[in-house]
Design an enzyme around this catalytic site. Structure first.
Site, PDB file in Angstrom:
ATOM      1  N   ASP A  12       0.910  -1.136   0.000  1.00 36.44           N
ATOM      2  CA  ASP A  12       0.000   0.000   0.000  1.00 36.44           C
ATOM      3  C   ASP A  12       0.950   1.186   0.000  1.00 36.44           C
ATOM      4  OD1 ASP A  12      -1.440   2.288   0.856  1.00 36.44           O
ATOM      5  OD2 ASP A  12      -3.041   0.964   1.517  1.00 36.44           O
ATOM      6  N   HIS A  13       1.108   1.840  -1.148  1.00 38.34           N
ATOM      7  CA  HIS A  13       2.206   2.806  -1.238  1.00 38.34           C
ATOM      8  C   HIS A  13       2.017   3.999  -0.299  1.00 38.34           C
ATOM      9  CE1 HIS A  13      -0.406   4.966  -4.052  1.00 38.34           C
ATOM     10  NE2 HIS A  13       0.384   6.001  -3.933  1.00 38.34           N
ATOM     11  N   HIS A  19      -5.792   2.766   0.948  1.00 39.13           N
ATOM     12  CA  HIS A  19      -5.075   3.937   1.464  1.00 39.13           C
ATOM     13  C   HIS A  19      -5.838   4.692   2.568  1.00 39.13           C
ATOM     14  CE1 HIS A  19      -2.928   2.957  -2.088  1.00 39.13           C
ATOM     15  NE2 HIS A  19      -3.635   3.666  -2.940  1.00 39.13           N
TER      16      HIS A  19
HETATM   17  C1  BG6 Z   1      -3.391   4.487  -6.488  1.00 36.87           C
HETATM   18  C2  BG6 Z   1      -4.698   4.514  -7.220  1.00 36.87           C
HETATM   19  O1  BG6 Z   1      -3.372   3.437  -5.572  1.00 36.87           O
HETATM   20  O2  BG6 Z   1      -3.201   5.710  -5.815  1.00 36.87           O
HETATM   21  C3  BG6 Z   1      -4.748   5.682  -8.177  1.00 36.87           C
HETATM   22  O3  BG6 Z   1      -4.876   3.313  -7.941  1.00 36.87           O
HETATM   23  C4  BG6 Z   1      -4.426   6.977  -7.463  1.00 36.87           C
HETATM   24  O4  BG6 Z   1      -6.006   5.777  -8.806  1.00 36.87           O
HETATM   25  C5  BG6 Z   1      -3.151   6.839  -6.656  1.00 36.87           C
HETATM   26  O5  BG6 Z   1      -4.276   7.978  -8.434  1.00 36.87           O
HETATM   27  C6  BG6 Z   1      -2.925   8.066  -5.799  1.00 36.87           C
HETATM   28  O6  BG6 Z   1      -1.654   7.998  -5.253  1.00 36.87           O
HETATM   29  P1  BG6 Z   1      -0.875   9.300  -4.822  1.00 36.87           P
HETATM   30  O7  BG6 Z   1       0.396   8.788  -4.234  1.00 36.87           O
HETATM   31  O8  BG6 Z   1      -0.673  10.122  -6.057  1.00 36.87           O
HETATM   32  O9  BG6 Z   1      -1.772   9.990  -3.843  1.00 36.87           O
END
Ligand code: BG6
Length: 497
Positions: free
Chosen positions: A181-182, A244
């Protein structure tokens, strides 16, 4: 001798010709290399269907690194020479044998003691098959360790997530599985625990006696871009909330872990998800709002509505916006709403958490010329990273009134240059065997169980969509959700958006 923070490793990337590898993985591996966090004894094997060669892969890696970071030209060529390509067909067992033998050769060449990361950066329908063939063809039986990194989406709902989990668990133990989960790799998301548990002034107030509500917004100004095919079957609830947003809720709501170990932290987060009030089908409309963007304007430029984007069904009922109210039914949080909202094509790209404290029992400044404001603690996750504390102070005049002041700390001004990207941190953690910032199966299980009722309800109900214009902060109902509790969304920037 192998130093503890530089395990000699082979990283196998499934889906190496894809966007994730290009945008995130190559630059992150390069940064680790440049910072000396990657052992010199490393190899990367990229596999995918296309008939690429080592040379093609290497030139793609070089280009991707140049696009994202400012590489050292001399070093880059040497770095790219560690990359190898293997054309691959996941349905052919022989492909796995070829892969095993290539990894074996590279381990010998680079003196890598059988440490292998299998990174799934491809379409999720193949995750299960790949995991079982890795085991059945002997790729996971090594002298060192083998770990599986899995990108989202981890399933589409609880039954499919369970099925996937069962498949991969046949080949890997829970402690070998790293579900990405980045958001958990973001600097300020990791900072939530430190802000809470290393400051005597916050932890005593971090409960329903002093906090009135918590607001988490993750807004994007981009639309679905080229991911229409995936997104139209997913929607914002599955794409952002199930993972997230709920991860941020659990970090904000968890009890202090007894120590900072993976197990203790995860177990506190899991308790939060267990305490989250289930929303039944007939309550969905009281707790959740969905939206879909129509045409509008972003930064002065006209943009199309969701239904006119590529690969989107022109009658699509998929939500590109979600706002919700979560209640955590435990002693600490009873009665405190956690409001979340996320969406595409909104006015700004911003992820922020606002903790709103309760008002004092009696405001003695009320009658003066005052502009008394509730105390807020704002955690800026992105694009700026920092913390703002909103306090009341004497008005700078002789009226005897009050005015809000902002105490602001910006991370960016301190250490941006070296702030590692989320993927860089997570890859490094995986090499070190630290799964703290990855999602445990129990978290996946509980979050899908919570989400499924809402998505099923939405699938069976029809609403007038689109219901917000691109470039706004979502549909009016999102504001209503807070208004009926006597609150409002705090603006995310100075333009009041
Ligand atoms: C991803 C989603 O997990 O997170 C995307 O699949 C989204 O749709 C992205 O744009 C958002 O990540 P960040 O790091 O730009 O907030």
């Amino acid at each position: 001798m192998e130093t503890i923070n530089k395990p000699k490793t082979t990283i196998v990337i499934f889906g190496v010709t894809g966007d994730l590898a290009k945008r995130k993985l190559f630059p992150s591996i390069y940064n680790l290399f440049k910072k000396g966090l990657l052992s010199e004894n490393f190899a990367v094997v990229g596999v995918a269907r296309r008939p690429w060669t080592n040379e093609i892969l290497r030139s793609n890696v070089c280009e991707a690194v140049k696009n994202e970071v400012d590489p050292d030209a001399g070093e880059l060529e040497g770095f790219c020479s560690h990359f190898h390509y293997l054309p691959f067909d996941v349905s052919r067992e022989e492909s796995f044998d070829e892969l095993n033998s290539l990894i074996g050769d590279l381990e010998e060449k680079h003196s890598i003691p059988g440490n292998r990361i299998f990174y799934m950066a491809m379409a999720p329908q193949f995750f299960g098959t790949i995991a079982s063939s890795l085991k059945s063809r002997g790729l996971t039986e090594t002298e060192g360790w083998s770990r599986l990194v899995i990108e989202k989406p981890f399933g589409h709902n609880l039954p499919s997530a369970k099925e996937l989990n069962e498949q991969i668990r046949e080949a890997f133990n829970e402690d070998q599985i790293y579900r990405i989960d980045h958001y958990l790799g973001k600097e300020m998301v990791q900072n939530i625990e430190v802000i809470r548990f290393a400051n005597a002034m916050f932890e005593p107030l971090w409960n329903n006696r002093y906090i009135s509500n918590i607001q988490i917004t993750s807004s994007e100004s981009l639309g679905v871009e080229d991911r229409g095919g995936y997104y139209d079957t997913s929607g914002a609830l599955r794409d952002m909330v199930q993972n997230h947003m709920l991860q941020m809720v659990s970090l904000l709501a968890m009890d202090p872990p007894i120590r900072l170990t993976t197990e203790e932290i995860r177990s506190e987060k899991i308790k939060v998800l267990r305490a989250m009030r289930k929303v039944s089908s007939d309550e969905v409309e009281d707790y959740f709002v969905r939206g879909q963007y129509g045409p509008g304007e972003i930064k002065g430029k006209e943009v199309p509505g969701y239904r006119s984007e590529n690969n989107i069904n022109p009658d699509s009922q998929t939500e590109t916006f979600v706002a919700g109210k979560l209640m955590i039914d435990n002693h600490r949080w009873a009665g405190v709403p956690f409001y979340i909202r996320t969406g595409k094509r909104m006015a700004v790209k911003s992820t922020k958490i606002v903790i709103q404290f309760k008002e004092l029992p009696m405001n003695i400044y009320e009658t003066k010329n005052s502009d008394t404001h509730p105390n807020l603690l704002v955690i800026h996750i992105q694009p700026d990273e920092g913390i703002t504390l909103l306090l009341n102070s004497k008005k700078n005049d002789s009226s005897g009134g009050t005015a809000p002041v902002h105490l602001h700390f910006s991370n960016n001004s301190v250490n941006t240059v070296n702030t590692p990207e989320a993927y860089e941190r997570l890859l490094h953690d995986c090499m070190l065997g630290d799964a703290t910032n990855f999602t445990h199966w129990d978290e996946v299980d509980l979050s899908w169980a919570f989400i499924d009722t809402i998505s099923e309800y939405w699938e069976n109900s029809k609403e007038e969509l689109p219901n917000y214009s691109s470039g706004t902060m979502g549909p009016e109902e999102s504001d209503e959700l807070l208004k009926k509790d006597g609150f409002h969304w705090w603006p995310l920037n100075e333009d009041g958006e």
